[in-house]
Design an enzyme around this catalytic site. Sequence first.
Site, PDB file in Angstrom:
ATOM      1  N   MET A 189     -14.231  31.196  64.561  1.00  0.00           N
ATOM      2  CA  MET A 189     -15.286  30.909  65.536  1.00  0.00           C
ATOM      3  C   MET A 189     -16.574  31.631  65.140  1.00  0.00           C
ATOM      4  SD  MET A 189     -13.697  30.371  69.303  1.00  0.00           S
ATOM      5  CE  MET A 189     -13.636  32.093  69.765  1.00  0.00           C
ATOM      6  N   GLY A 190     -16.668  32.032  63.872  1.00  0.00           N
ATOM      7  CA  GLY A 190     -17.862  32.726  63.424  1.00  0.00           C
ATOM      8  C   GLY A 190     -17.875  34.183  63.843  1.00  0.00           C
TER       9      GLY A 190
ATOM     10  N   HIS B 151     -11.860  38.500  59.029  1.00  0.00           N
ATOM     11  CA  HIS B 151     -11.994  37.107  58.597  1.00  0.00           C
ATOM     12  C   HIS B 151     -12.048  37.009  57.072  1.00  0.00           C
ATOM     13  CE1 HIS B 151     -13.935  36.970  62.694  1.00  0.00           C
ATOM     14  NE2 HIS B 151     -13.086  35.970  62.803  1.00  0.00           N
TER      15      HIS B 151
ATOM     16  N   GLN C 138     -11.422  26.528  74.867  1.00  0.00           N
ATOM     17  CA  GLN C 138     -10.492  27.656  74.959  1.00  0.00           C
ATOM     18  C   GLN C 138     -11.082  28.824  75.742  1.00  0.00           C
ATOM     19  OE1 GLN C 138     -10.339  27.978  70.537  1.00  0.00           O
ATOM     20  NE2 GLN C 138     -10.404  30.195  70.889  1.00  0.00           N
TER      21      GLN C 138
ATOM     22  N   GLY D 217      -5.058  35.125  61.402  1.00  0.00           N
ATOM     23  CA  GLY D 217      -4.786  36.544  61.536  1.00  0.00           C
ATOM     24  C   GLY D 217      -3.636  36.808  62.488  1.00  0.00           C
TER      25      GLY D 217
ATOM     26  N   MET E  95      -9.703  44.986  64.176  1.00  0.00           N
ATOM     27  CA  MET E  95     -11.026  44.382  64.072  1.00  0.00           C
ATOM     28  C   MET E  95     -11.096  43.134  64.934  1.00  0.00           C
ATOM     29  SD  MET E  95     -12.370  44.722  60.174  1.00  0.00           S
ATOM     30  CE  MET E  95     -12.667  46.332  59.460  1.00  0.00           C
ATOM     31  N   SER E  96     -12.208  42.981  65.638  1.00  0.00           N
ATOM     32  CA  SER E  96     -12.419  41.833  66.510  1.00  0.00           C
ATOM     33  C   SER E  96     -13.910  41.618  66.687  1.00  0.00           C
ATOM     34  CB  SER E  96     -11.765  42.069  67.876  1.00  0.00           C
ATOM     35  OG  SER E  96     -12.156  41.071  68.804  1.00  0.00           O
ATOM     36  N   SER E  97     -14.309  40.355  66.802  1.00  0.00           N
ATOM     37  CA  SER E  97     -15.715  40.055  67.076  1.00  0.00           C
ATOM     38  C   SER E  97     -16.149  40.630  68.413  1.00  0.00           C
ATOM     39  CB  SER E  97     -15.936  38.536  67.058  1.00  0.00           C
ATOM     40  OG  SER E  97     -15.604  37.988  65.798  1.00  0.00           O
ATOM     41  N   ARG E  98     -15.204  40.849  69.320  1.00  0.00           N
ATOM     42  CA  ARG E  98     -15.544  41.369  70.642  1.00  0.00           C
ATOM     43  C   ARG E  98     -15.731  42.889  70.649  1.00  0.00           C
ATOM     44  NH1 ARG E  98     -12.216  36.832  72.111  1.00  0.00           N
ATOM     45  NH2 ARG E  98     -13.353  35.454  73.533  1.00  0.00           N
TER      46      ARG E  98
END
Length: 286
Positions: free
Chosen positions: A30-31, A37, A61, A147, A188-191
């Site tokens: 989702m970028g 990633h 989602q 992941g 690790m997470s985009s959030r």
Amino acid sequence: MQTIDRLDMLRTSVAALRQGGGTVALVPTMGALHEGHLTLVREAAGRADHVVASIFVNPTQFGPNEDLDAYPRQLAEDCAMLEAEGVALVWAPTVEQMYPEGFASSISVSGVSEGLCGADRPGHFDGVATVVCKLFHQVLPDMAFFGEKDWQQLAVIRVMARDLDLTRPHVAAIRGVATVREEDGLAMSSRNRYLSPEHRQAAAILPRAMKEAIGAIENGAAVAPTLASLEAALLQAGFDSVDYATLADAANLQPLERLAMRPARLLVAARIGGTRLIDNMAVGKV
């Protein structure tokens, strides 16, 4: 590297990649890319001749009170990172391309999608299964990489591929890649970028508390009180709430009251500073 937002161009470009028998791997995202990633991309590049990465913030989602509008979008930066990794093609469709007017279909994977994050986010995994199935049909990859941090998502996708008899990719070619972690162990997470410095520091207790719980369970401690202690440790460290802390069968995600002779996972979702963090780890030696 090509960046494509039209389905006809995607199919033409993927067909060109396949000339001469080349294999194609898909890495759906989702970028808002990070090292996690890029690790997926590297794993894919090590197994396939060509890597296709998709970037699509999937609205179906997200729930009504979730962060769809706030979710970071940085297509140019993401594409630069993917090009540096040798990705052949980026599929970046618009919402209108993925869900044109009159779109009326949805895929629901019962059982494995219903507990854990599925209980707290109704409809979430229907959106995941539907968009991933569309991506599989659009790209027709030989293999796909996800992941393990989103373990339930991976389980849902595998069941969907198995039940729908998908061949590109076959369920056996849907590969999970180990969670990439920060130096202090946080997944690790985009959030993670939503966390204040104070909350980011406190969040590091999550993987540490999980490892302590796993050690206790593997040494024979009762599951229920161990999980209760895990939840208490998170709340004491500054987490606002714990959505779940569950020991489950790694394949079907059914809760376990004790370790059995099959793979198990400890799965946790907790909120801190308004940000929902998830993590999971293997339990047992099977």
